[in-house]
Write an enzyme that holds these catalytic residues in place. Sequence first.
Site, mmCIF file in Angstrom:
data_model
loop_
_atom_site.group_PDB
_atom_site.id
_atom_site.type_symbol
_atom_site.label_atom_id
_atom_site.label_comp_id
_atom_site.label_asym_id
_atom_site.label_seq_id
_atom_site.Cartn_x
_atom_site.Cartn_y
_atom_site.Cartn_z
ATOM 1 N N GLU A 13 39.813 36.858 36.783
ATOM 2 C CA GLU A 13 39.615 37.053 38.221
ATOM 3 C C GLU A 13 39.751 38.519 38.612
ATOM 4 O OE1 GLU A 13 44.044 36.003 37.730
ATOM 5 O OE2 GLU A 13 42.148 35.477 36.801
ATOM 6 N N ASP A 38 41.660 42.470 42.064
ATOM 7 C CA ASP A 38 42.153 41.202 41.513
ATOM 8 C C ASP A 38 42.293 40.182 42.642
ATOM 9 O OD1 ASP A 38 43.574 40.039 38.898
ATOM 10 O OD2 ASP A 38 44.713 39.363 40.652
ATOM 11 N N ILE A 39 41.750 38.971 42.441
ATOM 12 C CA ILE A 39 41.840 37.918 43.454
ATOM 13 C C ILE A 39 43.268 37.385 43.509
ATOM 14 C CG2 ILE A 39 40.914 35.693 44.209
ATOM 15 C CD1 ILE A 39 38.428 36.314 42.498
#
Length: 352
Positions: free
Chosen positions: A262, A219-220
Site C-alpha cells: 500500500e 502510504d495508505i
Amino acid sequence: MERSMHQRPEFWRVAQRTCIIAAAVDIAFFGIFLYLNSPILAWVNVVSVVMYAVAYYAYGKRMNGLGTFLVWTEVIVHATLGTVLIGWDSGFHYYLLMFIPALAVTMRGTAAVVALIALWAFYLALYFLDFWQPPLQPIGENALLGIHIFNVAVVFAMFSYLGFFYAKSITSANRKLNRLASVDELTQLYNRRQARALAETELSRADRTNLPVALILLDIDHFKLINDVYGHDKGDHVLEYIAKIMKGELRQHDIIGRWGGEEFMILLPETDLAHAEYIGERLRSAISSYAWGTDLGHDLQVTASIGISQHKENETLNRLLKRADTALYMSKSEGRNRVTAIHEIPKHLVTN
C-alpha cells in the site's frame, strides 16, 4: 489441442478471416470450372463455400474443434479431387502446405510431429497417384497453366497474410511482455523495479544538470484494517482509485510507482522540497476528501501519510529513500493523514 485453442485467440481470429478468403476463392473457382466444363469441381466449390461459412460461425462461437475439422476436411477433399480430376499440375496440392504452420501453432510435441508426418505422407501419396492414374477430367494445357498460376497466387497471398499476422502477433506479444515486466497489473503504475530504474536515471540527469529532484513516499493509513473490514476486493479498489488520483494530480513526466503493498513512490523532476511539500499536501487532501463511500458502496474513509525528501548532489537513491522513509515514519507517528518534508534525518531518529 483444445488447450492450445483457448490459449491462442489471435490464431483463431485469423482462422476465421481465412475462412472468408477461402470462400471467396471457391466462389471464383465455381465460375472458372463451369466455364471449363468441369461441373463436378464447380459444384464441389459450392459445398466448400457452405463448409467455410459453417466453420466461420463455429470459430465465432469458440467451437474451434468443429471449425478446424471442417477446414481440414474441405482442403483435403478439395486438394484430392482437384489432383485426381485434372492432375498434379493443377497445383491444388499446394493448399495442403497451409497446414504446416497451423499444426505448429495448434499442436505440441509428439502429436505435432505425428500430424506433420501424416500430412507429408498424404502429400507424397497424391504426388505418386498422378503417375499411376491419369486425370479423370483433363482440361486444356493453357487452362491447366492458368489454374496452376491462380492456385500459386492464392497460396502465396495466404502465406504472406499468415506471415504478416505472425510478425504482428510477435511484436504485440513482446510489447505486452515488456509492459508486464515494468507495470503493476492492479494499479497500472510502474512496478518497484521499473520505478527504481527510472528514478536512478533521473537522479543521474539531475547530477549532470544541477536541477532539483524531490521524492515522495505515500502510504495508505490503516490499509490492513480496510482489507479486514471491507475485504480484499475493496482494498484493491482503493489502490486503483489512489493510483488514478495521483495520475490526475501529478505531471506526465513525474515517475509514479507502486513501491510496496500500500506504499507508493513518486519522483518529481525539477522540483525542490518546498514545491514537493505543496504537491504532497495536494495529494493528501485529494485522497482524504475523495467520496470513497459513494464509489465503493461503504461508509469508508481513506487517508494517506506522506514523507518527502530532496535529492542532494551525487546522492544515491537509497539514501534519498531513507530520508523520505524517515519523513513518512514521522507522519505516521504524529497521527497519520499528514505530510512531512525533511532536509535531514533528525538526530534522535538516526540509526547506524
